[in-house]
Enzyme design. Sequence first.
Site, PDB file in Angstrom:
ATOM      1  N   SER A   1      64.863  59.411 -18.142  1.00 43.68           N
ATOM      2  CA  SER A   1      65.484  59.088 -16.859  1.00 43.68           C
ATOM      3  C   SER A   1      65.063  60.132 -15.833  1.00 43.68           C
ATOM      4  O   SER A   1      64.850  61.295 -16.163  1.00 43.68           O
ATOM      5  CB  SER A   1      67.014  59.058 -16.980  1.00 43.68           C
ATOM      6  OG  SER A   1      67.510  60.338 -17.344  1.00 43.68           O
TER       7      SER A   1
ATOM      8  N   HIS B   1      64.730  56.650  -8.254  1.00 47.19           N
ATOM      9  CA  HIS B   1      65.367  56.758  -9.570  1.00 47.19           C
ATOM     10  C   HIS B   1      64.678  55.785 -10.510  1.00 47.19           C
ATOM     11  O   HIS B   1      64.236  54.705 -10.098  1.00 47.19           O
ATOM     12  CB  HIS B   1      66.853  56.408  -9.475  1.00 47.19           C
ATOM     13  CG  HIS B   1      67.436  55.924 -10.773  1.00 47.19           C
ATOM     14  ND1 HIS B   1      67.523  54.569 -11.091  1.00 47.19           N
ATOM     15  CD2 HIS B   1      67.919  56.593 -11.844  1.00 47.19           C
ATOM     16  CE1 HIS B   1      68.047  54.443 -12.291  1.00 47.19           C
ATOM     17  NE2 HIS B   1      68.298  55.646 -12.776  1.00 47.19           N
TER      18      HIS B   1
ATOM     19  N   GLY C   1      77.100  64.076 -24.065  1.00 43.12           N
ATOM     20  CA  GLY C   1      75.786  64.613 -23.728  1.00 43.12           C
ATOM     21  C   GLY C   1      75.874  65.934 -22.986  1.00 43.12           C
ATOM     22  O   GLY C   1      76.968  66.445 -22.701  1.00 43.12           O
TER      23      GLY C   1
END
Length: 304
Positions: free
Chosen positions: A94, A108, A261
């Site tokens: 990402s 993005h 995470g």
Amino acid sequence: MCHPSLVDVQSYFMNLQDVICLGLETEDGKGIFQEDNWTHQQGGGGRTRVLTNGAVFEKAGVNFSHVKGKSLPKSATASRAYLEGWEFEATGVSLVIHPENPYVPTSHANVRFFIASKPGAQSVWWFGGGLDLTPYYGFEEDCIYWHQKASDACSRYGEGLYEKYKKNCDDYFYLKHRNEPRGIGGLFFDDLYEPGFLKSFAFTQEIGDLILKAYQPIVAKRKNMPYGERQKAFQRYRRGRYVEFNLIYDRGTLFGLQSGGATESILMSMPPQADWIYKWCPERGTEESALYENFLIAKDWLQI
């Protein structure tokens, strides 16, 4: 828990991170990505790379992760409620890129792969991903180019995919509380498995490879345009919308936080500076008002 194809997917994602970081460093000419390796509490981990205060990119983050967990978070089971509580492995790349020059759009993108398993049941896998563009100052030719590249990538995998995934993107990257889109969209796909593993993986690679190819030429075209404090102030204001979306709606952010995470890596998507101004509106006839009137609206960019 393992899958014979997971190694191939993970290898592609790690190489993709390398390719994107090298391309961005080359385009920037000054900034260098700093790498932070982290371990996930239930297994796996990742490597976060962040570039700050470059010549072109004020902040750019490109993350690779491969994490394991004993129970899929709700953010990952929106379309498969029966998988709630299954063990999982998730891997992906990402990125969020915040440019210095307000005439360069923020971008993005992500590509991801999930495997869910449960004793006595067949494992379930799927791919997802996409890319979108968030300009501060709109240029019609850039929007057309961005969407044409997205359409070309989809056209190799079947009719109607671009239209379907563009609509998904428009619907997903929408701030309901503001009644406005985050940007000019792109592609967004999730729960991809029906074409089979090889075709699903091939399409995901197509989108992964597209990220730099679609974005870098726009950066190169706009990065040397002159700007002043007015443009930077508007950029900071519009970045506030980006923060709102990521913290309220973004499933990737929610999944990362819900699955335990690395918080710093998850929130690397935040811009370095953002402003909120009470009931601010742009003056009519300005470049700022043109963004709302001509770009932050539903539009078929291939029919301009």
